[in-house]
Design a protein around this motif. Structure first.
Motif, PDB file in Angstrom:
ATOM      1  N   LEU A 270       8.817 -22.828  45.506  1.00  0.00           N
ATOM      2  CA  LEU A 270       8.074 -21.501  46.028  1.00  0.00           C
ATOM      3  C   LEU A 270       6.486 -21.899  45.709  1.00  0.00           C
ATOM      4  N   GLU A 271       6.212 -22.803  44.605  1.00  0.00           N
ATOM      5  CA  GLU A 271       4.945 -23.173  44.437  1.00  0.00           C
ATOM      6  C   GLU A 271       4.363 -24.102  45.391  1.00  0.00           C
ATOM      7  N   ARG A 272       5.221 -25.094  45.988  1.00  0.00           N
ATOM      8  CA  ARG A 272       5.018 -26.009  47.049  1.00  0.00           C
ATOM      9  C   ARG A 272       4.882 -25.386  48.305  1.00  0.00           C
ATOM     10  N   SER A 273       5.318 -24.352  48.685  1.00  0.00           N
ATOM     11  CA  SER A 273       4.949 -23.637  49.704  1.00  0.00           C
ATOM     12  C   SER A 273       3.446 -23.240  50.240  1.00  0.00           C
ATOM     13  N   ASP A 274       2.623 -23.046  48.959  1.00  0.00           N
ATOM     14  CA  ASP A 274       1.386 -22.551  49.037  1.00  0.00           C
ATOM     15  C   ASP A 274       1.216 -21.184  49.790  1.00  0.00           C
ATOM     16  N   CYS A 275       2.265 -20.658  50.069  1.00  0.00           N
ATOM     17  CA  CYS A 275       2.379 -19.362  50.823  1.00  0.00           C
ATOM     18  C   CYS A 275       1.827 -18.190  49.968  1.00  0.00           C
ATOM     19  N   PHE A 276       1.335 -17.198  50.464  1.00  0.00           N
ATOM     20  CA  PHE A 276       0.598 -16.204  49.413  1.00  0.00           C
ATOM     21  C   PHE A 276       1.678 -14.920  49.155  1.00  0.00           C
ATOM     22  N   VAL A 277       2.706 -14.889  49.916  1.00  0.00           N
ATOM     23  CA  VAL A 277       3.921 -14.159  49.549  1.00  0.00           C
ATOM     24  C   VAL A 277       5.261 -14.721  50.106  1.00  0.00           C
ATOM     25  N   ALA A 278       6.125 -14.226  48.981  1.00  0.00           N
ATOM     26  CA  ALA A 278       7.540 -14.704  49.674  1.00  0.00           C
ATOM     27  C   ALA A 278       8.477 -13.517  49.523  1.00  0.00           C
ATOM     28  N   ARG A 279       9.429 -13.491  50.331  1.00  0.00           N
ATOM     29  CA  ARG A 279      10.756 -12.805  50.377  1.00  0.00           C
ATOM     30  C   ARG A 279      11.862 -13.521  50.825  1.00  0.00           C
ATOM     31  N   LYS A 280      12.894 -13.592  50.284  1.00  0.00           N
ATOM     32  CA  LYS A 280      13.480 -12.210  49.403  1.00  0.00           C
ATOM     33  C   LYS A 280      13.787 -12.703  48.294  1.00  0.00           C
ATOM     34  N   ILE A 281      13.219 -11.917  47.109  1.00  0.00           N
ATOM     35  CA  ILE A 281      13.656 -12.471  45.785  1.00  0.00           C
ATOM     36  C   ILE A 281      14.579 -11.707  45.220  1.00  0.00           C
ATOM     37  N   TRP A 282      15.340 -12.384  44.570  1.00  0.00           N
ATOM     38  CA  TRP A 282      16.633 -11.681  43.803  1.00  0.00           C
ATOM     39  C   TRP A 282      16.021 -10.722  42.666  1.00  0.00           C
ATOM     40  N   PRO A 283      16.294  -9.483  42.629  1.00  0.00           N
ATOM     41  CA  PRO A 283      15.720  -8.592  41.781  1.00  0.00           C
ATOM     42  C   PRO A 283      15.760  -8.880  40.453  1.00  0.00           C
ATOM     43  N   PRO A 296      -3.519 -16.230  36.854  1.00  0.00           N
ATOM     44  CA  PRO A 296      -5.008 -15.641  36.686  1.00  0.00           C
ATOM     45  C   PRO A 296      -5.784 -16.374  37.944  1.00  0.00           C
ATOM     46  N   PRO A 297      -6.678 -15.795  38.480  1.00  0.00           N
ATOM     47  CA  PRO A 297      -7.592 -16.241  39.721  1.00  0.00           C
ATOM     48  C   PRO A 297      -8.011 -17.671  39.397  1.00  0.00           C
ATOM     49  N   GLY A 298      -7.787 -18.613  40.384  1.00  0.00           N
ATOM     50  CA  GLY A 298      -8.129 -19.901  40.533  1.00  0.00           C
ATOM     51  C   GLY A 298      -6.982 -20.837  39.547  1.00  0.00           C
ATOM     52  N   ALA A 299      -5.976 -20.173  39.364  1.00  0.00           N
ATOM     53  CA  ALA A 299      -4.827 -20.895  38.785  1.00  0.00           C
ATOM     54  C   ALA A 299      -4.169 -21.969  39.826  1.00  0.00           C
ATOM     55  N   VAL A 300      -4.323 -21.431  41.129  1.00  0.00           N
ATOM     56  CA  VAL A 300      -3.657 -22.521  42.250  1.00  0.00           C
ATOM     57  C   VAL A 300      -5.097 -22.770  43.063  1.00  0.00           C
ATOM     58  N   ARG A 301      -4.813 -24.348  43.340  1.00  0.00           N
ATOM     59  CA  ARG A 301      -5.995 -24.718  44.055  1.00  0.00           C
ATOM     60  C   ARG A 301      -6.057 -24.316  45.480  1.00  0.00           C
ATOM     61  N   PRO A 302      -7.062 -23.667  46.068  1.00  0.00           N
ATOM     62  CA  PRO A 302      -7.146 -23.229  47.254  1.00  0.00           C
ATOM     63  C   PRO A 302      -6.611 -24.196  48.238  1.00  0.00           C
ATOM     64  N   ARG A 303      -5.609 -23.710  49.063  1.00  0.00           N
ATOM     65  CA  ARG A 303      -4.821 -24.451  50.166  1.00  0.00           C
ATOM     66  C   ARG A 303      -4.410 -23.408  51.262  1.00  0.00           C
ATOM     67  N   GLU A 304      -4.303 -24.162  52.480  1.00  0.00           N
ATOM     68  CA  GLU A 304      -3.691 -23.557  53.529  1.00  0.00           C
ATOM     69  C   GLU A 304      -2.312 -23.274  53.208  1.00  0.00           C
ATOM     70  N   PRO A 305      -1.800 -21.969  53.590  1.00  0.00           N
ATOM     71  CA  PRO A 305      -0.330 -21.813  53.336  1.00  0.00           C
ATOM     72  C   PRO A 305       0.440 -22.593  54.416  1.00  0.00           C
ATOM     73  N   ASN A 306       1.478 -23.570  53.783  1.00  0.00           N
ATOM     74  CA  ASN A 306       2.167 -24.514  54.623  1.00  0.00           C
ATOM     75  C   ASN A 306       3.575 -24.311  54.200  1.00  0.00           C
ATOM     76  N   PRO A 307       4.437 -23.322  54.896  1.00  0.00           N
ATOM     77  CA  PRO A 307       5.857 -23.296  54.518  1.00  0.00           C
ATOM     78  C   PRO A 307       6.570 -24.712  54.999  1.00  0.00           C
ATOM     79  N   GLY A 308       5.922 -25.327  56.008  1.00  0.00           N
ATOM     80  CA  GLY A 308       6.660 -26.452  56.555  1.00  0.00           C
ATOM     81  C   GLY A 308       6.775 -27.512  55.355  1.00  0.00           C
ATOM     82  N   LYS A 309       6.069 -27.574  54.335  1.00  0.00           N
ATOM     83  CA  LYS A 309       6.155 -28.708  53.384  1.00  0.00           C
ATOM     84  C   LYS A 309       7.605 -28.546  52.620  1.00  0.00           C
ATOM     85  N   ILE A 310       8.225 -27.260  52.752  1.00  0.00           N
ATOM     86  CA  ILE A 310       9.543 -27.030  52.149  1.00  0.00           C
ATOM     87  C   ILE A 310      10.687 -26.925  53.241  1.00  0.00           C
TER      88      ILE A 310
END
Length: 579
Positions: A270-283, A296-310
């Motif tokens: 999920l971290e590799r996807s760089d997406c902002f939100v994911a579903r479906k998460i097991w409760p 925290p803010p800034g914990a992830v380097r700003p990147r374009e969301p790219n689900p194609g990476k996974i």
């Protein structure tokens, strides 16, 4: 149209709001809603009207005091029907009316989880203030729908529930096709499809919800199949000034169109996807919720969301789910009898007739090729494992009864338990024959047959000749059936077949060919050969069978008397060199 090619106007004052559709896992939905609201994002929640009050009331009471969380009017929701769109409309109208400062509305479900700090999502949308992020493609370009309903979902009627009234649903679709019944698509729209999860600007969403012809659009889409994948995706094309045809939510689906569920061990994926939100998460994926909601803010380097990476990982997962691992199945996915995939996990060899011709052939072959050289695994009495073992690796016993209950699975389990080692075993017409079809259909199988070699063993047995003749007739009948199957067009195994007469004309060359198949990485010439059984008088034995009324056709034309220089004592001591 890409937002990178059409520059947006400077960001104006505004904020981000969320619409959440919830029907279960209320503790997780409350956790995510509070996470967004605590960071200044208003959240409007729609709870499925089918949820019982005793389940809904604690969820609502737990969030009641938060100033940025509100609940919309409830709609009874059913998958694939208009109710999903209606629930989204109701919640979106409530959010827009209560928060005029909202500029982008993000649609999420109760099983969604933010993967990046909400500040980064807000900054990303501030950089694209007039861009709508919604997957929206024409029906001609769709390649991901399941069961073939693409354009037809807009031109047929679907009054029956696909889940609760499957038979009526299918029959009514077939009836409309036969009668040529078609609905008229409104001239004002061009049908588009896409993911249910979107992020729309206030201008586009308001234009859809306040359109003068909304009643007509709602009436039309009410009979579209799975309208939540078509309503906003189609109408956004009427009003948006800039559309990014992609979702900011990571949602992956399997070969049956069911969503992939993310668990704790998917954290790095999920971290590799760089997406902002994911579903479906097991409760119960507590590790995912604890990790991503604490970023925290800034914990992830700003990147374009790219689900194609996974995507490659999910493609492999879909193939694995559909085909499994070669040679490994379970009770939940048993291949059909003529399944075209690999039935076993590794190459193996089946040798028929060689142990009848040679003395201690198994021991010689084991020294030559390495690996495990078994005897007759399908002997009627017991499975003859290599080295005389009674229990093979994987706790597989030599019991004939257990083996014959599922002979294909017996072989697959044996090869799986000893994977990494080359496996060979003997097979003949005297063995249990149910495994034959599986062997011939298996691409991993190399099959070498010397037909009629069983006659050599009979020749050396001290039995009444009438018994030998009856046994020879039985074995020949079985082998004739086997040879007929070997010539079938559906055979996928690699086969080498010689009659006994053909093999005896050049045994060194034939044996070298067989070893070449088994030791492709080490194709050295033979320097040691196994001792062949004494064949003096064998031709006369076959002739006696003929004289007694049994014609041994599978042996080929073995001469009654050996030709000059062909007796065992006159054969050269050293093998000839095959060029």
């Amino acid at each position: 149209m890409s937002a990178d090619t059409v520059p947006d106007a400077p960001a104006e004052a505004g904020t981000l709001g969320f619409v959440m559709l919830v029907h279960d896992a209320f503790d997780r939905a409350a956790q995510v809603a509070r996470h967004w609201a605590d960071r200044g994002c208003p959240v409007t929640i729609h709870v499925d009207r089918k949820v019982r009050p005793r389940d809904h009331r604690p969820f609502r009471e737990g969030l009641r005091g938060h100033p940025l969380i509100r609940f919309s009017r409830r709609v009874k929701v059913e998958w694939g029907t208009w109710s999903l769109v209606e629930a989204t409309q109701v919640a979106a109208e409530s959010l827009l009316a209560a928060h005029p400062e909202v500029r982008h509305v993000f649609l999420a479900s109760g099983s969604c989880l933010p993967l990046r700090p909400v500040e980064e999502l807000r900054a990303y949308l501030d950089a694209h203030p007039r861009t709508d992020f919604i997957e929206s493609v024409t029906t001609e370009e769709v390649t991901w729908t399941v069961d073939g309903l693409e354009r037809e979902r807009f031109t047929l009627r679907f009054p029956f529930s696909w889940r609760r009234q499957r038979r009526l649903f299918d029959r009514y679709v077939e009836l409309q096709r036969r009668l040529g019944l078609r609905r008229r698509v409104p001239a004002a729209i061009a049908p588009h499809l896409g993911s249910q999860w979107w992020c729309l600007t206030r201008q586009t969403l308001t234009a859809i919800l306040q359109a003068p012809d909304r009643a007509e659009m709602d009436r039309y889409f009410r009979r579209v199949w799975i309208p939540d994948e078509a309503y906003f995706q189609t109408l956004a094309r009427r009003y948006a000034t800039s559309i990014e045809s992609r979702s900011l939510t990571l949602a992956k689906f399997d070969v049956q169109g069911k969503p992939h569920i993310f668990y704790d061990d998917h954290l790095q994926l999920l971290e590799r996807s760089d997406c902002f939100v994911a579903r479906k998460i097991w409760p119960r994926a507590g590790r995912l919720y604890d990790h991503f909601l604490a970023l925290p803010p800034g914990a992830v380097r700003p990147r374009e969301p790219n689900p194609g990476k996974i995507d490659r990982v999910f493609s492999r997962a879909n193939v694995r789910r559909e085909q499994g691992r070669p040679g490994l199945v379970n009770q939940g996915r048993m291949p059909s009898p003529w399944w075209d995939g690999a039935r076993t996990c590794a190459p193996y060899a089946v040798l028929s007739g060689f142990d009848d011709l040679y003395v201690d052939f198994e021991g010689w072959l084991a020294r030559r090729v390495g690996g495990r050289v078994h005897g007759h695994l399908f002997h009627p009495d017991r499975a003859e494992f290599a080295g005389g073992e009674t229990v093979a690796p994987g706790c597989i016993p030599d019991s004939a009864a257990l083996r014959d209950y599922r002979p294909e699975q017996f072989l697959a389990n044996l090869l799986w338990s000893t994977r990494g080692e080359r496996q060979c075993f003997q097979f003949g017409p005297g063995d249990q024959q149910r495994i034959r079809g599986s062997l011939l259909w298996d691409r991993n199988c190399t099959l070498a047959v010397v037909s009629g070699a069983w006659a050599v063993r009979l020749f050396h047995e001290n039995r009444d000749f009438a018994e030998l003749r009856a046994e020879a007739a039985r074995l020949q009948q079985v082998e004739l059936s086997f040879l007929a199957e070997l010539r079938a067009p559906w055979v996928k195994a690699r086969t080498h077949v010689w009659t006994l007469a053909d093999y005896l004309e050049g045994p060194m060359e034939k044996l070298q060919n067989v070893l070449g198949e088994l030791t492709a990485r080490d194709p050295r010439r033979l320097t040691e050969v196994p001792a062949m059984r004494d064949l003096d008088g064998f031709g006369r034995f076959l002739q006696t069978l003929r004289n007694q009324g049994m014609k041994p056709v599978v042996t080929g034309d073995v001469p009654v008397e050996p030709t000059e220089g062909a007796t065992r004592s006159e054969r050269p001591a050293r093998p000839t060199v095959i060029r």
